[in-house]
Design a protein around this motif. Structure first.
Motif, mmCIF file in Angstrom:
data_model
loop_
_atom_site.group_PDB
_atom_site.id
_atom_site.type_symbol
_atom_site.label_atom_id
_atom_site.label_comp_id
_atom_site.label_asym_id
_atom_site.label_seq_id
_atom_site.Cartn_x
_atom_site.Cartn_y
_atom_site.Cartn_z
ATOM 1 N N TYR A 114 51.927 96.155 65.416
ATOM 2 C CA TYR A 114 52.307 97.268 64.930
ATOM 3 C C TYR A 114 51.238 97.534 63.867
ATOM 4 C CZ TYR A 114 54.812 100.939 62.774
ATOM 5 O OH TYR A 114 55.069 102.291 62.048
ATOM 6 N N HIS A 156 47.827 99.127 64.693
ATOM 7 C CA HIS A 156 47.321 100.405 65.156
ATOM 8 C C HIS A 156 48.508 101.641 64.395
ATOM 9 C CE1 HIS A 156 45.514 98.553 68.632
ATOM 10 N NE2 HIS A 156 46.620 97.895 68.771
ATOM 11 N N HIS A 157 49.068 101.315 63.533
ATOM 12 C CA HIS A 157 49.941 102.314 62.695
ATOM 13 C C HIS A 157 49.954 101.819 61.185
ATOM 14 C CE1 HIS A 157 51.576 101.655 66.861
ATOM 15 N NE2 HIS A 157 51.867 103.085 66.783
ATOM 16 N N SER A 158 50.028 102.980 60.444
ATOM 17 C CA SER A 158 50.121 103.092 59.067
ATOM 18 C C SER A 158 51.686 102.143 58.577
ATOM 19 C CB SER A 158 50.049 104.247 58.193
ATOM 20 O OG SER A 158 51.062 104.946 58.599
#
Length: 278
Positions: free
Chosen positions: A246, A249-251
């Motif tokens: 996670y 690839h994600h904030s």
């Protein structure tokens, strides 16, 4: 402590230990909301042995390589320039703050700091600090660029998680981002940094977890404690893999919103008398 409580709290511990949402806060809130008493700081510390066992298994190759290189480096100067040798020292030095502060403030951590008003407030306040770190951090530094200053700063950030609501992983991730580490680098070092502190805390808390408390803490039997810890291990192992994918690839803004929502909900429940703060 009944079997359902042990199972539920084991699942909660495994799900939340590695997320920047505070597992100790979730155990405290879950206990108050569904079981009408506090499972206790010692219960939290012991079930964390299960989640740390998951860390040891997941990072077994890295841990073995770092430990072996560090031991060899004590006697062999030629390997002291190795990143693994330095990483060994970073983990050791970064673990000192939580060890010292945990001993100094042991009574407060097990008592006053577990007040749900404090937990709710801390969840919200540190949500905004995490949001600032996510926004401001340049995320230009990878794990090989970690240095001793980083380990000390992240070590003190980890120590702040002695207060339920801060989150050990949330504190270290926040500090890592403010130091311009990538999310994945900060997360990986956070996992390694937790091993000495959590294992020692869990081992030292074993005698306490079965002692009747004067503060309303519930007392599990041996089998219940084992089951809760094993469940935390299994769920925690899956959570490690998910979080690393996670953060690559994600904030972290989703966790920020979740923390604010949870803290606000707890405050509302406290104000309406649905749950007790102590």
């Amino acid at each position: 402590m009944g079997w359902i409580e042990a199972i539920v709290l084991g699942i909660v511990q495994g799900l939340t230990e590695f997320l920047p949402v505070s597992s100790s806060a979730h155990l405290r809130i879950t206990s108050a909301l569904f079981f009408e008493h506090d499972a206790g700081a010692s219960f939290t510390a012991v079930t964390q042995l299960g989640t740390e066992a998951a860390v040891l298994l997941y990072f077994a190759k890295d841990i073995w390589r770092i430990a072996k290189t560090w031991i060899v480096g004590i006697w062999d100067r030629s390997v002291r320039s190795s990143p693994d040798y330095r990483m060994g020292w970073y983990v050791i030095v970064g673990s000192i703050p939580i060890g010292i502060l945990g001993l100094l403030f042991k009574d407060a951590i097990r008592g006053a700091a577990r007040n749900l008003w404090i937990t709710a407030t801390v969840l919200i306040v540190f949500a905004f600090i995490l949001a600032f770190a996510e926004y401001w951090g340049r995320q230009t530094r990878t794990l090989p660029r970690l240095n001793m200053r980083d380990s000390v700063v992240m070590g003190f950030a980890q120590a702040m998680a002695l207060i339920p609501g801060v989150s050990r992983s949330g504190g270290t991730l926040t500090a890592g981002l403010l130091l311009n580490l990538t999310r994945e680098a900060a997360a990986r070092f956070s996992f390694l940094l937790a091993i000495p502190a959590v294992v020692m805390s869990g081992v030292f808390s074993l005698p306490d977890v079965f002692a009747p408390g004067e503060d309303g803490t519930s007392v599990p039997s041996g089998p219940q404690m084992v089951v809760a810890t094993v469940i935390a291990f299994g769920v925690g192992y899956a959570a490690i893999a998910w979080l690393l994918r996670y953060v690559a690839h994600h904030s972290l803004y989703a966790f920020v919103l979740y923390r604010v929502a949870l803290g606000s909900l707890v405050m509302a429940l406290l104000m309406t008398g649905t749950i007790s703060a102590t």
